[in-house]
Design a protein around this motif. Structure first.
Motif, PDB file in Angstrom:
ATOM      1  N   SER A 110     -12.057  54.467 112.102  1.00 59.33           N
ATOM      2  CA  SER A 110     -13.424  54.984 112.076  1.00 59.33           C
ATOM      3  C   SER A 110     -14.207  54.633 113.338  1.00 59.33           C
ATOM      4  O   SER A 110     -15.351  55.052 113.488  1.00 59.33           O
ATOM      5  N   PRO A 112     -15.413  54.882 117.149  1.00 54.87           N
ATOM      6  CA  PRO A 112     -15.418  55.905 118.196  1.00 54.87           C
ATOM      7  C   PRO A 112     -14.600  55.427 119.406  1.00 54.87           C
ATOM      8  O   PRO A 112     -14.502  54.207 119.633  1.00 54.87           O
ATOM      9  N   PRO A 113     -13.973  56.352 120.144  1.00 58.51           N
ATOM     10  CA  PRO A 113     -14.029  57.810 119.971  1.00 58.51           C
ATOM     11  C   PRO A 113     -12.925  58.353 119.066  1.00 58.51           C
ATOM     12  O   PRO A 113     -12.808  59.559 118.904  1.00 58.51           O
ATOM     13  N   ASP A 115     -12.549  58.263 115.859  1.00 64.02           N
ATOM     14  CA  ASP A 115     -13.053  58.973 114.676  1.00 64.02           C
ATOM     15  C   ASP A 115     -13.353  60.437 114.990  1.00 64.02           C
ATOM     16  O   ASP A 115     -13.094  61.329 114.188  1.00 64.02           O
ATOM     17  N   ARG A 116     -13.874  60.679 116.199  1.00 60.50           N
ATOM     18  CA  ARG A 116     -14.172  62.059 116.591  1.00 60.50           C
ATOM     19  C   ARG A 116     -12.896  62.870 116.801  1.00 60.50           C
ATOM     20  O   ARG A 116     -12.802  64.019 116.355  1.00 60.50           O
ATOM     21  N   PHE A 117     -11.891  62.262 117.456  1.00 60.30           N
ATOM     22  CA  PHE A 117     -10.621  62.956 117.661  1.00 60.30           C
ATOM     23  C   PHE A 117      -9.972  63.310 116.321  1.00 60.30           C
ATOM     24  O   PHE A 117      -9.442  64.417 116.144  1.00 60.30           O
ATOM     25  N   SER A 119     -11.482  63.602 113.319  1.00 60.72           N
ATOM     26  CA  SER A 119     -12.290  64.597 112.600  1.00 60.72           C
ATOM     27  C   SER A 119     -12.010  65.997 113.133  1.00 60.72           C
ATOM     28  O   SER A 119     -11.865  66.957 112.364  1.00 60.72           O
ATOM     29  N   ASP A 120     -11.921  66.118 114.464  1.00 58.84           N
ATOM     30  CA  ASP A 120     -11.614  67.423 115.059  1.00 58.84           C
ATOM     31  C   ASP A 120     -10.222  67.896 114.647  1.00 58.84           C
ATOM     32  O   ASP A 120     -10.006  69.083 114.370  1.00 58.84           O
ATOM     33  N   GLU A 123     -10.215  69.122 111.151  1.00 63.83           N
ATOM     34  CA  GLU A 123     -10.897  70.408 111.101  1.00 63.83           C
ATOM     35  C   GLU A 123      -9.940  71.530 111.529  1.00 63.83           C
ATOM     36  O   GLU A 123      -9.892  72.603 110.919  1.00 63.83           O
ATOM     37  N   ASN A 249     -12.440  73.745 122.148  1.00 60.66           N
ATOM     38  CA  ASN A 249     -12.692  72.357 122.586  1.00 60.66           C
ATOM     39  C   ASN A 249     -11.472  71.455 122.443  1.00 60.66           C
ATOM     40  O   ASN A 249     -11.608  70.250 122.189  1.00 60.66           O
ATOM     41  N   GLU A 257     -10.958  56.985 127.102  1.00 61.81           N
ATOM     42  CA  GLU A 257     -10.741  57.279 125.682  1.00 61.81           C
ATOM     43  C   GLU A 257      -9.340  56.862 125.250  1.00 61.81           C
ATOM     44  O   GLU A 257      -9.142  56.399 124.118  1.00 61.81           O
ATOM     45  N   THR A 261      -8.660  53.741 122.386  1.00 63.81           N
ATOM     46  CA  THR A 261      -7.996  54.066 121.124  1.00 63.81           C
ATOM     47  C   THR A 261      -6.556  53.560 121.070  1.00 63.81           C
ATOM     48  O   THR A 261      -5.790  53.973 120.209  1.00 63.81           O
TER      49      THR A 261
END
Length: 421
Positions: A110, A112-113, A115-117, A119-120, A123, A249, A257, A261
């Motif tokens: 959870s 960052p970054p 969590d963003r990778f 989540s994307d 998706e 994106n 990054e 990670t």
């Protein structure tokens, strides 16, 4: 296009060292080479091995697409099965690395970054499920085509010296082949004759709670509009727009990054790129609603798997530009064979011709029937196997996404406890 068939040579040597290798050397220069004892060092090795395996898989696919003894096998049913097998292998290895809890080295997903990778990625995975549904519809459509082939073959088979073709047989075969020709037309040129049945990936068709549909934004649909994951896509759905959404994106992680990670950003980017390409290749090959291959596709050359995937992408685009493929409803090799054989047979079968046909024309007709029989047999087994693989990918994506969201939730909870302490 770079040459991909390089027997006996080290693949992708010209692209130099990977991002992870460079990062590991930088860290080793700081801590005296003891970096491999840390959890991050182990991740580096596993992620680099994963990338190497992905590179090998797509190198084999690139080689088999142009060096087969039976000719170019690109986008044939056997080639597609090999592609989907590769995706399944990548999915398993991806999950094994991302959710590994051995030795207490699981990173905080959870944070960052990462969590963003993640989540994307989840998706994109949800959007890939709709592509699986559309491909399933396309497989069903091809089964309908095969039924018309069987009618034409049955009408024309069995003729010979003692039983020459009659006018009734010719008329039945012509009707079946003409109906098939109409079905071949792209839906932009003729009404799409798709039977939009609500077919389930599980043959029983029973909807279970874990199979409830998730909308494009990743949230569950309202109760009034709840649908099974495995139902057909809506009439307004577009394969071209869905691919664009999956690839939107999709950018390689920057160096900071990657470091932040423990290299897992590279893992997620690699898996996202593989998923995007495989979905794109499926849409290219199989009849789908509002197909389109113009999706932007660009990969950094410093990844070991980028060259082979880029080469395959370019080759498929070149195939789509050929004169006999421009208006095709799918680039699958077997579709091309069906179209060509059906057209040739229709030219031979003239209901107004004199009967019985000449021996030479009988031989030509039976040769065409033999070619149709071969592709019909290939479709019978190949489509069933392809459907099973697409179903496996569908279920694997659902399982991986559920596991990932659960891990993200637990990791976020642990972060909150640590902050309180």
């Amino acid at each position: 296009m770079p040459a991909m068939d390089c027997p006996g040579s080290a693949p992708f040597a010209s692209f130099g060292r990977s991002i992870l290798s460079l990062r590991r050397e930088q860290v080793n220069s700081v801590d005296g080479g003891h970096h491999h004892d840390s959890p991050g060092g182990s991740y580096d090795l596993e992620i680099e091995a994963f990338q190497k395996h992905v590179a090998d898989i797509f190198l084999d696919l690139a080689s088999s697409s142009s060096s087969s003894s039976s000719g170019d096998e690109l986008l044939s049913l056997p080639w597609l099965r090999e592609l989907l097998d590769g995706l399944l292998v990548c999915q398993d290895e991806f999950r094994g690395i991302l959710f590994d809890c051995r030795d207490g080295r699981q990173v905080h997903l959870s944070r960052p970054p990462l969590d963003r990778f993640l989540s994307d990625f989840f998706e994109r995975s949800v959007k890939a499920l709709d592509v699986c549904n559309a491909v399933r519809d396309g497989v069903d459509q091809m089964r309908q085509w095969r039924q018309h082939l069987e009618i034409a073959i049955a009408a024309l088979r069995g003729s010979g010296v003692n039983r020459p073709l009659g006018k009734g047989q010719i008329l039945r075969a012509c009707k079946a082949l003409n109906d098939l020709t109409i079905l071949f037309l792209d839906e932009k040129e003729a009404p799409c004759i798709l039977n939009l049945r609500n077919r389930s990936f599980s043959r029983g068709g029973k909807e279970t709670p874990q199979h409830r549909r998730v909308g494009s934004a990743g949230s569950a649909s309202s109760a009034g509009h709840s649908r099974s994951f495995s139902w057909s896509v809506s009439r307004s759905w577009s394969a071209a727009r869905q691919l664009q959404a999956i690839g939107n994106n999709l950018n390689a992680p920057r160096g900071n990054e990657v470091a932040a990670t423990n290299g897992l950003a590279v893992l997620v980017f690699t898996m996202s790129s593989v998923l995007f390409f495989v979905m794109w290749a499926l849409v290219a090959a199989i009849p789908c609603q509002d197909r389109g291959l113009q999706t932007h596709f660009s990969l950094p050359k410093n990844f070991p798997w980028a060259a082979s995937i880029t080469a395959l992408h370019e080759k498929i685009v070149e195939e789509s530009k050929k004169k006999d493929r421009r208006n095709s409803c799918g680039l699958l090799k077997e579709i091309l064979v069906m179209e060509k054989c059906s057209r040739q047979l229709l030219e031979l079968l003239d209901p107004e011709a004199e009967f019985p046909l000449t021996e030479e024309k009988e031989r030509e007709v039976q040769q065409g029937v033999g070619e149709l029989t071969e592709v019909c047999d290939a479709l019978k087994e190949g489509l069933n196997t392809l459907e099973r693989q697409v179903r496996d990918i569908f279920l694997r994506i659902v399982s991986s996404r559920t596991e990932g969201l659960d891990c993200l939730s637990k990791s976020h909870h642990c972060e909150e406890i640590d902050m309180e302490i």
